[in-house]
Design an enzyme around this catalytic site. Structure first.
Site, PDB file in Angstrom:
ATOM      1  N   PHE A 185      72.353  51.401  17.236  1.00 32.78           N
ATOM      2  CA  PHE A 185      72.508  49.981  16.934  1.00 32.78           C
ATOM      3  C   PHE A 185      72.090  49.727  15.489  1.00 32.78           C
ATOM      4  O   PHE A 185      71.633  50.638  14.796  1.00 32.78           O
ATOM      5  CB  PHE A 185      71.646  49.149  17.889  1.00 32.78           C
ATOM      6  CG  PHE A 185      71.876  49.461  19.343  1.00 32.78           C
ATOM      7  CD1 PHE A 185      72.821  48.766  20.075  1.00 32.78           C
ATOM      8  CD2 PHE A 185      71.142  50.459  19.981  1.00 32.78           C
ATOM      9  CE1 PHE A 185      73.050  49.060  21.413  1.00 32.78           C
ATOM     10  CE2 PHE A 185      71.354  50.765  21.311  1.00 32.78           C
ATOM     11  CZ  PHE A 185      72.315  50.069  22.035  1.00 32.78           C
TER      12      PHE A 185
ATOM     13  N   SER B  96      76.194  51.037  26.660  1.00 29.58           N
ATOM     14  CA  SER B  96      74.831  50.683  26.281  1.00 29.58           C
ATOM     15  C   SER B  96      74.810  49.324  25.597  1.00 29.58           C
ATOM     16  O   SER B  96      75.628  49.055  24.707  1.00 29.58           O
ATOM     17  CB  SER B  96      74.241  51.736  25.331  1.00 29.58           C
ATOM     18  OG  SER B  96      74.126  52.984  25.978  1.00 29.58           O
TER      19      SER B  96
ATOM     20  N   CYS C 125      67.474  49.801  24.793  1.00 27.16           N
ATOM     21  CA  CYS C 125      68.811  50.285  25.119  1.00 27.16           C
ATOM     22  C   CYS C 125      68.925  50.438  26.628  1.00 27.16           C
ATOM     23  O   CYS C 125      68.224  51.252  27.241  1.00 27.16           O
ATOM     24  CB  CYS C 125      69.056  51.626  24.431  1.00 27.16           C
ATOM     25  SG  CYS C 125      70.665  52.357  24.807  1.00 27.16           S
TER      26      CYS C 125
ATOM     27  N   THR D 101      71.679  50.494  30.202  1.00 28.88           N
ATOM     28  CA  THR D 101      73.028  50.861  30.621  1.00 28.88           C
ATOM     29  C   THR D 101      73.630  49.793  31.529  1.00 28.88           C
ATOM     30  O   THR D 101      72.984  49.344  32.488  1.00 28.88           O
ATOM     31  CB  THR D 101      73.008  52.212  31.361  1.00 28.88           C
ATOM     32  OG1 THR D 101      72.480  53.211  30.480  1.00 28.88           O
ATOM     33  CG2 THR D 101      74.407  52.609  31.805  1.00 28.88           C
TER      34      THR D 101
ATOM     35  N   ALA E 285      64.426  51.293  34.372  1.00 26.47           N
ATOM     36  CA  ALA E 285      63.689  52.244  35.203  1.00 26.47           C
ATOM     37  C   ALA E 285      62.184  52.031  35.045  1.00 26.47           C
ATOM     38  O   ALA E 285      61.725  51.307  34.168  1.00 26.47           O
ATOM     39  CB  ALA E 285      64.071  53.671  34.832  1.00 26.47           C
TER      40      ALA E 285
ATOM     41  N   HIS F 121      65.044  52.716  21.542  1.00 21.66           N
ATOM     42  CA  HIS F 121      63.951  53.366  22.251  1.00 21.66           C
ATOM     43  C   HIS F 121      62.642  52.788  21.725  1.00 21.66           C
ATOM     44  O   HIS F 121      62.226  53.076  20.607  1.00 21.66           O
ATOM     45  CB  HIS F 121      63.989  54.883  22.052  1.00 21.66           C
ATOM     46  CG  HIS F 121      65.248  55.496  22.571  1.00 21.66           C
ATOM     47  ND1 HIS F 121      65.758  56.679  22.080  1.00 21.66           N
ATOM     48  CD2 HIS F 121      66.122  55.083  23.529  1.00 21.66           C
ATOM     49  CE1 HIS F 121      66.880  56.976  22.714  1.00 21.66           C
ATOM     50  NE2 HIS F 121      67.124  56.017  23.588  1.00 21.66           N
TER      51      HIS F 121
ATOM     52  N   THR G 223      62.610  43.141   7.635  1.00 24.32           N
ATOM     53  CA  THR G 223      61.924  43.774   6.511  1.00 24.32           C
ATOM     54  C   THR G 223      60.447  43.413   6.539  1.00 24.32           C
ATOM     55  O   THR G 223      60.086  42.247   6.718  1.00 24.32           O
ATOM     56  CB  THR G 223      62.537  43.321   5.176  1.00 24.32           C
ATOM     57  OG1 THR G 223      63.919  43.689   5.141  1.00 24.32           O
ATOM     58  CG2 THR G 223      61.821  43.968   3.999  1.00 24.32           C
TER      59      THR G 223
END
Length: 203
Positions: A2, A40, A47, A49, A67, A105, A150
């Site tokens: 991404f 995704s 991220c 699914t 999960a 992640h 930033t």
């Protein structure tokens, strides 16, 4: 992968807690016909699914599954219906890279310790986990709740970012205040550079 450029603010409309995790149904402006099952989507920097999709009651929606591991390292377990969620679909070859490379992640949670509103702009000061603070540098990039931002200042394990009116309109950042926690992903380049230095020192 991404870019940290939010393309929709979704709304959490349904939750199904299960032994192995949590199913989330998110209302969106995305056309479900353009979303493949298994695709995704980054939701608040995570991220996830797509497991189902559809339309109903004059709104589009898709389902994702978080999960147990995801619930342990993010704020997903505390989400309730009605929550606004920053969304970004995954990159396609040839897409413009407007922010920076973001994996979706989450590395940890950062806490908002100060919010300063100046006209139609906001400066947030965050406290990062100490193990992640070495990867945050002034003028470097971080992904906070999926938004590429930033870094303005760094003092110890605290850092600040400044949000302009466009960012505030295109994301759910106005919903956040002091004491809230957000999903933090450090810049991948900083992480790999630190690992390279460590490897050289060990050898």
């Amino acid at each position: 992968m991404f870019t940290g450029i939010i393309t929709d603010i979704g709304t959490l409309i349904e939750i199904d807690d299960r032994n192995d995790g949590r199913r989330l149904r998110i209302a969106t402006k995305y056309d479900p016909e353009t979303i493949d099952l298994g695709a995704s989507v980054m939701c608040e920097g995570i991220c996830l699914t797509v497991t189902d999709k559809g339309s109903g009651e004059e709104r589009n929606w898709f389902d994702v599954f978080a999960a147990r591991e995801t619930l342990e390292v993010t704020e997903v377990g505390a989400w309730t219906p009605g929550r606004r969620i920053n969304l970004e679909r995954s990159l396609k070859v040839g897409d413009e890279l407007g922010g920076h490379i973001v994996s979706g992640h989450v590395d940890g949670l950062a806490k908002i310790v100060e919010r300063r509103d100046t006209g139609d702009q906001i400066t947030f000061v965050f406290e990062a986990p100490r193990e992640l603070s070495p990867f945050i540098a002034k003028k470097g990039s971080v992904a906070l709740n999926g938004t590429s931002l930033t870094v303005n200042t760094v003092e110890g394990n605290r850092f600040s970012v400044h949000l302009i009116p466009h960012t505030l309109q295109a994301t759910n950042w106005p919903d956040y205040d002091e004491g809230d926690t957000v999903n933090l992903e450090v810049d991948q380049m900083a992480r790999y550079a630190a690992r390279l230095i460590q490897a050289r020192q060990e050898s």
